[in-house]
Scaffold this motif. Structure first.
Motif, PDB file in Angstrom:
ATOM      1  N   GLU A  28      10.895   8.768   3.830  1.00 47.80           N
ATOM      2  CA  GLU A  28      11.973   7.777   3.819  1.00 47.80           C
ATOM      3  C   GLU A  28      11.490   6.480   3.176  1.00 47.80           C
ATOM      4  O   GLU A  28      10.402   5.993   3.465  1.00 47.80           O
ATOM      5  N   GLY A  29      12.294   5.957   2.261  1.00 48.92           N
ATOM      6  CA  GLY A  29      11.978   4.685   1.623  1.00 48.92           C
ATOM      7  C   GLY A  29      11.060   4.783   0.420  1.00 48.92           C
ATOM      8  O   GLY A  29      10.742   3.763  -0.202  1.00 48.92           O
ATOM      9  N   LEU A  30      10.613   6.002   0.075  1.00 45.29           N
ATOM     10  CA  LEU A  30       9.733   6.160  -1.081  1.00 45.29           C
ATOM     11  C   LEU A  30      10.469   5.678  -2.329  1.00 45.29           C
ATOM     12  O   LEU A  30      11.540   6.166  -2.652  1.00 45.29           O
ATOM     13  N   PRO A  31       9.907   4.697  -3.032  1.00 45.80           N
ATOM     14  CA  PRO A  31      10.573   4.211  -4.247  1.00 45.80           C
ATOM     15  C   PRO A  31      10.457   5.242  -5.371  1.00 45.80           C
ATOM     16  O   PRO A  31       9.685   6.201  -5.273  1.00 45.80           O
ATOM     17  N   ASP A  32      11.206   5.021  -6.440  1.00 42.11           N
ATOM     18  CA  ASP A  32      11.067   5.882  -7.613  1.00 42.11           C
ATOM     19  C   ASP A  32       9.633   5.787  -8.101  1.00 42.11           C
ATOM     20  O   ASP A  32       9.044   4.706  -8.143  1.00 42.11           O
ATOM     21  N   LEU A  33       9.072   6.933  -8.483  1.00 39.96           N
ATOM     22  CA  LEU A  33       7.698   6.981  -8.981  1.00 39.96           C
ATOM     23  C   LEU A  33       7.714   7.327 -10.463  1.00 39.96           C
ATOM     24  O   LEU A  33       8.548   8.111 -10.910  1.00 39.96           O
ATOM     25  N   TYR A  34       6.771   6.739 -11.198  1.00 33.65           N
ATOM     26  CA  TYR A  34       6.681   6.951 -12.636  1.00 33.65           C
ATOM     27  C   TYR A  34       5.292   7.480 -12.978  1.00 33.65           C
ATOM     28  O   TYR A  34       4.296   6.998 -12.442  1.00 33.65           O
ATOM     29  N   PRO A  35       5.224   8.462 -13.877  1.00 36.40           N
ATOM     30  CA  PRO A  35       3.926   9.044 -14.232  1.00 36.40           C
ATOM     31  C   PRO A  35       2.958   7.983 -14.760  1.00 36.40           C
ATOM     32  O   PRO A  35       3.335   7.138 -15.571  1.00 36.40           O
ATOM     33  N   VAL A  36       1.718   8.039 -14.270  1.00 40.89           N
ATOM     34  CA  VAL A  36       0.685   7.091 -14.684  1.00 40.89           C
ATOM     35  C   VAL A  36      -0.606   7.852 -14.956  1.00 40.89           C
ATOM     36  O   VAL A  36      -1.066   8.611 -14.112  1.00 40.89           O
ATOM     37  N   THR A  37      -1.159   7.628 -16.139  1.00 44.72           N
ATOM     38  CA  THR A  37      -2.474   8.151 -16.483  1.00 44.72           C
ATOM     39  C   THR A  37      -3.314   6.976 -16.921  1.00 44.72           C
ATOM     40  O   THR A  37      -2.860   6.143 -17.705  1.00 44.72           O
ATOM     41  N   LEU A  38      -4.518   6.892 -16.380  1.00 48.02           N
ATOM     42  CA  LEU A  38      -5.413   5.820 -16.813  1.00 48.02           C
ATOM     43  C   LEU A  38      -6.786   6.402 -17.073  1.00 48.02           C
ATOM     44  O   LEU A  38      -7.135   7.466 -16.585  1.00 48.02           O
ATOM     45  N   THR A  39      -7.554   5.698 -17.899  1.00 46.51           N
ATOM     46  CA  THR A  39      -8.893   6.145 -18.273  1.00 46.51           C
ATOM     47  C   THR A  39      -9.881   5.053 -17.917  1.00 46.51           C
ATOM     48  O   THR A  39      -9.638   3.871 -18.204  1.00 46.51           O
ATOM     49  N   VAL A  40     -10.994   5.451 -17.277  1.00 41.54           N
ATOM     50  CA  VAL A  40     -12.027   4.504 -16.865  1.00 41.54           C
ATOM     51  C   VAL A  40     -13.295   4.763 -17.665  1.00 41.54           C
ATOM     52  O   VAL A  40     -13.754   5.908 -17.754  1.00 41.54           O
ATOM     53  N   HIS A  41     -13.833   3.690 -18.233  1.00 38.29           N
ATOM     54  CA  HIS A  41     -15.117   3.763 -18.940  1.00 38.29           C
ATOM     55  C   HIS A  41     -16.115   2.844 -18.258  1.00 38.29           C
ATOM     56  O   HIS A  41     -15.729   1.820 -17.669  1.00 38.29           O
ATOM     57  N   GLN A  42     -17.375   3.206 -18.357  1.00 38.87           N
ATOM     58  CA  GLN A  42     -18.468   2.372 -17.859  1.00 38.87           C
ATOM     59  C   GLN A  42     -19.523   2.339 -18.962  1.00 38.87           C
ATOM     60  O   GLN A  42     -19.992   3.395 -19.390  1.00 38.87           O
TER      61      GLN A  42
END
Length: 161
Positions: A28-42
């Motif tokens: 209940e109350g979950l907002p709309d979700l949008y696909p997210v991809t991120l890349t991490v470099h070190q």
């Protein structure tokens, strides 16, 4: 006229079960979700095996925990509550953590040290929401975020738990 009634009841039952299985009830109350991809470099290279968390700037979104783990290419697909694909729209601070454990925890072999040490492999400022300089904005639609750089490789002994 009623000779097909058992078949219709069976068909209706099967369809309702299939529809119920296919669509898990969302919290209940979950907002709309949008696909997210991120890349991490070190240090300019992909950081595999890191935990990434998005912390919402908007307090109304703070109950919806979003994040993921990076693969061998440093990419993470963000999930909310670990099972719903995507994140809500908004501004977020991003924390990145990766640890390594060394030593032997068994203590049963007298010739082997039973001391276990844990090391943080990401600079401290990126691990804590109050000090991370990384901020992202999630918008409606698909979000493929710019590469996130978390500084040079480190190996800091973690504080005792």
């Amino acid at each position: 006229m009623f000779s097909n009634l058992p078949r219709l009841v069976l068909l209706a039952t099967v369809l309702s079960v299939l529809v119920g299985c296919a669509s898990e009830e969302m919290p209940e109350g979950l907002p709309d979700l949008y696909p997210v991809t991120l890349t991490v470099h070190q240090g300019g290279a992909p950081l595999a095996g890191a935990s990434v968390q998005l912390v919402a700037s908007d307090p109304s979104l703070s109950r919806w925990v979003s994040g993921g783990s990076t693969d061998q290419n440093g990419e993470a697909v963000v999930m909310t509550h670990g099972k719903y694909l995507g994140a809500p729209a908004g501004k977020f601070k991003v924390t990145v953590n990766k640890t390594q454990t060394e030593g032997n925890a068994t203590g049963n072999d007298p010739g082997v040290s039973s001391e276990v040490k844990m090391f943080d492999l990401v600079e401290a400022k990126y691990r804590v929401v109050t000090t991370t300089p990384i901020e992202v904005e999630i918008t409606a639609g698909e979000n493929k975020l710019d590469v996130i750089e978390v500084g040079s490789p480190v190996k800091d002994e973690a504080a005792d738990l």
